[in-house]
Motif scaffolding. Structure first.
Motif, PDB file in Angstrom:
ATOM      1  N   ASN A  73     -12.469  46.166  39.510  1.00 32.76           N
ATOM      2  CA  ASN A  73     -13.869  46.285  39.119  1.00 32.76           C
ATOM      3  C   ASN A  73     -14.274  45.121  38.200  1.00 32.76           C
ATOM      4  O   ASN A  73     -13.793  45.031  37.073  1.00 32.76           O
ATOM      5  N   PHE A  74     -15.109  44.227  38.726  1.00 27.03           N
ATOM      6  CA  PHE A  74     -15.558  43.078  37.925  1.00 27.03           C
ATOM      7  C   PHE A  74     -16.965  43.290  37.376  1.00 27.03           C
ATOM      8  O   PHE A  74     -17.461  42.481  36.611  1.00 27.03           O
ATOM      9  N   GLY A  75     -17.637  44.354  37.823  1.00 26.82           N
ATOM     10  CA  GLY A  75     -18.967  44.656  37.285  1.00 26.82           C
ATOM     11  C   GLY A  75     -20.096  44.274  38.236  1.00 26.82           C
ATOM     12  O   GLY A  75     -19.951  43.412  39.109  1.00 26.82           O
ATOM     13  N   HIS A  76     -21.208  44.942  38.007  1.00 29.06           N
ATOM     14  CA  HIS A  76     -22.392  44.832  38.866  1.00 29.06           C
ATOM     15  C   HIS A  76     -22.889  43.390  39.032  1.00 29.06           C
ATOM     16  O   HIS A  76     -23.145  42.931  40.145  1.00 29.06           O
ATOM     17  N   GLN A  77     -22.984  42.655  37.906  1.00 30.31           N
ATOM     18  CA  GLN A  77     -23.531  41.292  37.979  1.00 30.31           C
ATOM     19  C   GLN A  77     -22.599  40.357  38.758  1.00 30.31           C
ATOM     20  O   GLN A  77     -23.058  39.483  39.504  1.00 30.31           O
ATOM     21  N   ALA A  78     -21.274  40.561  38.610  1.00 31.36           N
ATOM     22  CA  ALA A  78     -20.322  39.751  39.380  1.00 31.36           C
ATOM     23  C   ALA A  78     -20.435  40.089  40.862  1.00 31.36           C
ATOM     24  O   ALA A  78     -20.371  39.202  41.737  1.00 31.36           O
ATOM     25  N   ALA A  79     -20.646  41.381  41.162  1.00 31.01           N
ATOM     26  CA  ALA A  79     -20.758  41.800  42.571  1.00 31.01           C
ATOM     27  C   ALA A  79     -21.993  41.168  43.220  1.00 31.01           C
ATOM     28  O   ALA A  79     -21.933  40.637  44.343  1.00 31.01           O
ATOM     29  N   ILE A  80     -23.097  41.187  42.497  1.00 32.32           N
ATOM     30  CA  ILE A  80     -24.327  40.580  43.039  1.00 32.32           C
ATOM     31  C   ILE A  80     -24.110  39.074  43.247  1.00 32.32           C
ATOM     32  O   ILE A  80     -24.528  38.496  44.249  1.00 32.32           O
ATOM     33  N   THR A  81     -23.445  38.444  42.274  1.00 34.20           N
ATOM     34  CA  THR A  81     -23.189  36.998  42.375  1.00 34.20           C
ATOM     35  C   THR A  81     -22.357  36.690  43.626  1.00 34.20           C
ATOM     36  O   THR A  81     -22.658  35.746  44.364  1.00 34.20           O
ATOM     37  N   ALA A  82     -21.324  37.510  43.868  1.00 31.73           N
ATOM     38  CA  ALA A  82     -20.489  37.287  45.051  1.00 31.73           C
ATOM     39  C   ALA A  82     -21.327  37.400  46.320  1.00 31.73           C
ATOM     40  O   ALA A  82     -21.210  36.587  47.244  1.00 31.73           O
ATOM     41  N   MET A  84     -24.511  36.835  46.637  1.00 33.42           N
ATOM     42  CA  MET A  84     -25.369  35.641  46.756  1.00 33.42           C
ATOM     43  C   MET A  84     -24.547  34.433  47.204  1.00 33.42           C
ATOM     44  O   MET A  84     -25.051  33.562  47.906  1.00 33.42           O
ATOM     45  N   ASN A  85     -23.302  34.364  46.768  1.00 34.24           N
ATOM     46  CA  ASN A  85     -22.442  33.235  47.154  1.00 34.24           C
ATOM     47  C   ASN A  85     -22.157  33.225  48.657  1.00 34.24           C
ATOM     48  O   ASN A  85     -22.048  32.161  49.252  1.00 34.24           O
ATOM     49  N   ILE A  86     -22.015  34.409  49.241  1.00 37.30           N
ATOM     50  CA  ILE A  86     -21.633  34.382  50.666  1.00 37.30           C
ATOM     51  C   ILE A  86     -22.807  34.656  51.617  1.00 37.30           C
ATOM     52  O   ILE A  86     -22.676  34.454  52.817  1.00 37.30           O
ATOM     53  N   ALA A  87     -23.951  35.063  51.078  1.00 36.09           N
ATOM     54  CA  ALA A  87     -25.099  35.363  51.942  1.00 36.09           C
ATOM     55  C   ALA A  87     -25.547  34.116  52.701  1.00 36.09           C
ATOM     56  O   ALA A  87     -25.561  33.020  52.148  1.00 36.09           O
ATOM     57  N   LEU A  88     -25.913  34.314  53.964  1.00 27.76           N
ATOM     58  CA  LEU A  88     -26.298  33.165  54.800  1.00 27.76           C
ATOM     59  C   LEU A  88     -27.796  33.112  55.093  1.00 27.76           C
ATOM     60  O   LEU A  88     -28.271  32.161  55.696  1.00 27.76           O
ATOM     61  N   GLY A  89     -28.523  34.142  54.688  1.00 31.23           N
ATOM     62  CA  GLY A  89     -29.925  34.256  55.105  1.00 31.23           C
ATOM     63  C   GLY A  89     -30.868  33.247  54.468  1.00 31.23           C
ATOM     64  O   GLY A  89     -30.529  32.591  53.482  1.00 31.23           O
ATOM     65  N   ASN A  90     -32.078  33.172  55.049  1.00 33.75           N
ATOM     66  CA  ASN A  90     -33.143  32.346  54.460  1.00 33.75           C
ATOM     67  C   ASN A  90     -33.759  33.046  53.257  1.00 33.75           C
ATOM     68  O   ASN A  90     -34.336  32.399  52.392  1.00 33.75           O
ATOM     69  N   ALA A  91     -33.677  34.368  53.270  1.00 30.46           N
ATOM     70  CA  ALA A  91     -34.127  35.152  52.113  1.00 30.46           C
ATOM     71  C   ALA A  91     -33.031  36.163  51.809  1.00 30.46           C
ATOM     72  O   ALA A  91     -32.413  36.708  52.723  1.00 30.46           O
ATOM     73  N   ILE A  92     -32.785  36.357  50.522  1.00 27.49           N
ATOM     74  CA  ILE A  92     -31.697  37.250  50.103  1.00 27.49           C
ATOM     75  C   ILE A  92     -32.319  38.378  49.295  1.00 27.49           C
ATOM     76  O   ILE A  92     -33.112  38.127  48.376  1.00 27.49           O
ATOM     77  N   ILE A  93     -31.963  39.606  49.638  1.00 29.55           N
ATOM     78  CA  ILE A  93     -32.537  40.752  48.925  1.00 29.55           C
ATOM     79  C   ILE A  93     -31.400  41.545  48.287  1.00 29.55           C
ATOM     80  O   ILE A  93     -30.477  41.972  48.979  1.00 29.55           O
ATOM     81  N   VAL A  94     -31.477  41.699  46.976  1.00 23.03           N
ATOM     82  CA  VAL A  94     -30.457  42.473  46.256  1.00 23.03           C
ATOM     83  C   VAL A  94     -30.990  43.883  46.050  1.00 23.03           C
ATOM     84  O   VAL A  94     -32.123  44.062  45.603  1.00 23.03           O
ATOM     85  N   ILE A  95     -30.190  44.874  46.406  1.00 25.31           N
ATOM     86  CA  ILE A  95     -30.633  46.269  46.256  1.00 25.31           C
ATOM     87  C   ILE A  95     -29.438  47.145  45.906  1.00 25.31           C
ATOM     88  O   ILE A  95     -28.331  46.922  46.406  1.00 25.31           O
ATOM     89  N   MET A 324     -10.522  33.429  46.956  1.00 27.94           N
ATOM     90  CA  MET A 324     -10.998  33.488  45.574  1.00 27.94           C
ATOM     91  C   MET A 324     -12.211  32.585  45.411  1.00 27.94           C
ATOM     92  O   MET A 324     -12.211  31.462  45.874  1.00 27.94           O
ATOM     93  N   PHE A 325     -13.247  33.106  44.789  1.00 28.79           N
ATOM     94  CA  PHE A 325     -14.397  32.266  44.489  1.00 28.79           C
ATOM     95  C   PHE A 325     -14.353  31.933  43.021  1.00 28.79           C
ATOM     96  O   PHE A 325     -14.036  32.781  42.207  1.00 28.79           O
ATOM     97  N   SER A 326     -14.663  30.723  42.694  1.00 29.65           N
ATOM     98  CA  SER A 326     -14.564  30.374  41.275  1.00 29.65           C
ATOM     99  C   SER A 326     -15.888  29.894  40.727  1.00 29.65           C
ATOM    100  O   SER A 326     -15.963  28.911  40.034  1.00 29.65           O
ATOM    101  N   ASN A 327     -16.929  30.623  41.065  1.00 23.55           N
ATOM    102  CA  ASN A 327     -18.225  30.234  40.542  1.00 23.55           C
ATOM    103  C   ASN A 327     -18.237  30.345  39.024  1.00 23.55           C
ATOM    104  O   ASN A 327     -17.821  31.326  38.483  1.00 23.55           O
TER     105      ASN A 327
END
Ligand code: UDP
Ligand code: MG
Length: 327
Positions: A73-82, A84-95, A324-327
């Motif tokens: 468990n790395f936490g909500h903000q890390a999960a959202i960041t991950a 966003m890092n792998i999303a491929l879309g022209n628009a990204i929606i976090v929910i 591993m992502f190292s953002n």
């Protein structure tokens, strides 16, 4: 129609076994209505229940789904960041997964995006099914944060929002570790607007934001966007120093005139204790900033991905392990 993914949904999951199926169906039915290519990226943030198994079943059936499993468990903000890092879309929606953010509002967000807005955030006009404590602390905190920062972070908004690809790229390029994403989205700028929605009751289960996680997020918001708490420490120091000087002069004058002291031991001790308490609070505030500087210096990755799973991988029995992502 090309194969380009137009919309990426990013959905963080932490022990959401009770909501995951309903959440998937509601999100899917809304996204199908867009008539565009889309993906739904679920980030399993180290769940210890059956969230992962349930998600793998969904992945097997639906080629639009991707699942990222964190190593813990790395936490909500890390999960959202991950996400966003792998999303491929022209628009990204976090929910969120728990359906407190109504998926149907996504359609209003995409409409505004089509009109040329780069960020469309969800503004909560009502919060249902949440405790008085949560509503009160959230309302007070957003206003406190607004009063402390020069960045215009909208009040009563969470992470439910649509961002354009270029905003996502800008966010992905920011290296900071203690991320307060709703603040960073304001910081990057671009053309922003909002849609209003009533925040619903959780579909099932309990909040996964413990008081400790809420406090961490609150401090991340303040320390990332304001130095005012440190300024307050400075003003307070100057103010008490002045009072001390006045007291000293008056006690000297009084003792010279009356040949005794106006200060008794009890008074001195209580003043000392109060000052010590206040100084300790300010040290703790300083510690919040220094701790975060230390986190940046260590330069550890924000999260570790144990595996990423998509429909094709599962059907070919190939699960990508240990990325591993190292953002
Ligand atoms: N969440 C997460 N990691 C955590 C805590 C929460 O990925 O450590 C997810 C959770 O599964 C949900 C979203 O973040 O999809 C928001 O959490 P929650 O609904 O518990 O927060 P609340 O709405 O009560 O503030
Ligand atoms: Mg919730």
């Amino acid at each position: 129609m090309t194969n380009r993914i137009v919309y990426s949904l990013v959905v963080p999951l932490y022990n959401e076994e009770l909501v995951i199926n309903e959440s998937y169906y509601r999100l899917k039915s809304v996204m199908d209505r867009t008539l565009e290519n889309y993906e739904i990226v679920f980030i399993n943030d180290g769940s210890s229940d059956t969230t992962r198994d349930k998600m793998e079943d969904i992945c097997k059936k639906d080629a639009n789904i991707k699942l990222v499993n964190f190593s813990r468990n790395f936490g909500h903000q890390a999960a959202i960041t991950a996400g966003m890092n792998i999303a491929l879309g022209n628009a990204i929606i976090v929910i969120d997964a728990d359906l407190q953010d109504p998926p149907e509002a996504i359609l209003e967000m995409t409409k505004k995006w089509r009109q040329g807005y780069n960020v469309v955030y969800g503004k909560r006009i009502k919060r249902e099914g949440e405790t008085f404590f949560k509503k009160f602390t959230a309302k007070s905190y957003y206003r406190l944060l607004k009063s402390m920062t020069t960045i215009d972070i909208p009040v009563d908004t969470g992470d439910f929002r649509l961002i354009d690809r270029k905003v996502c790229d800008a966010l992905n390029s920011l290296p900071e570790k203690n991320r307060y994403i709703r603040g960073l989205v304001s910081w990057v700028g671009y053309k922003q607007t909002f849609v209003e929605f009533a925040r619903q009751e959780r579909f099932a289960g309990e909040t996964k934001y413990s008081l400790k996680k809420m406090m961490k997020l609150a401090f991340d918001g303040i320390t990332s966007f304001s130095y005012k708490p440190l300024m307050v420490a400075g003003y307070f120091g100057a103010f008490t120093g002045l009072i001390g000087a006045v007291l000293l002069i008056s006690s000297i004058i009084t003792s010279v005139i009356k040949s005794n002291s106006i200060l008794n031991l009890g008074l001195i001790l209580s003043i000392n204790l109060i000052m010590f308490g206040i100084m300790s609070c300010f040290l703790a505030i300083l510690g919040q900033y220094i701790g975060r500087i230390s986190d940046e210096g260590k330069n550890r990755p924000l999260y570790i991905v144990e595996s990423t799973i998509s429909h094709n991988d599962l059907n070919k029995n190939e699960v990508l392990k240990g990325t591993m992502f190292s953002n």
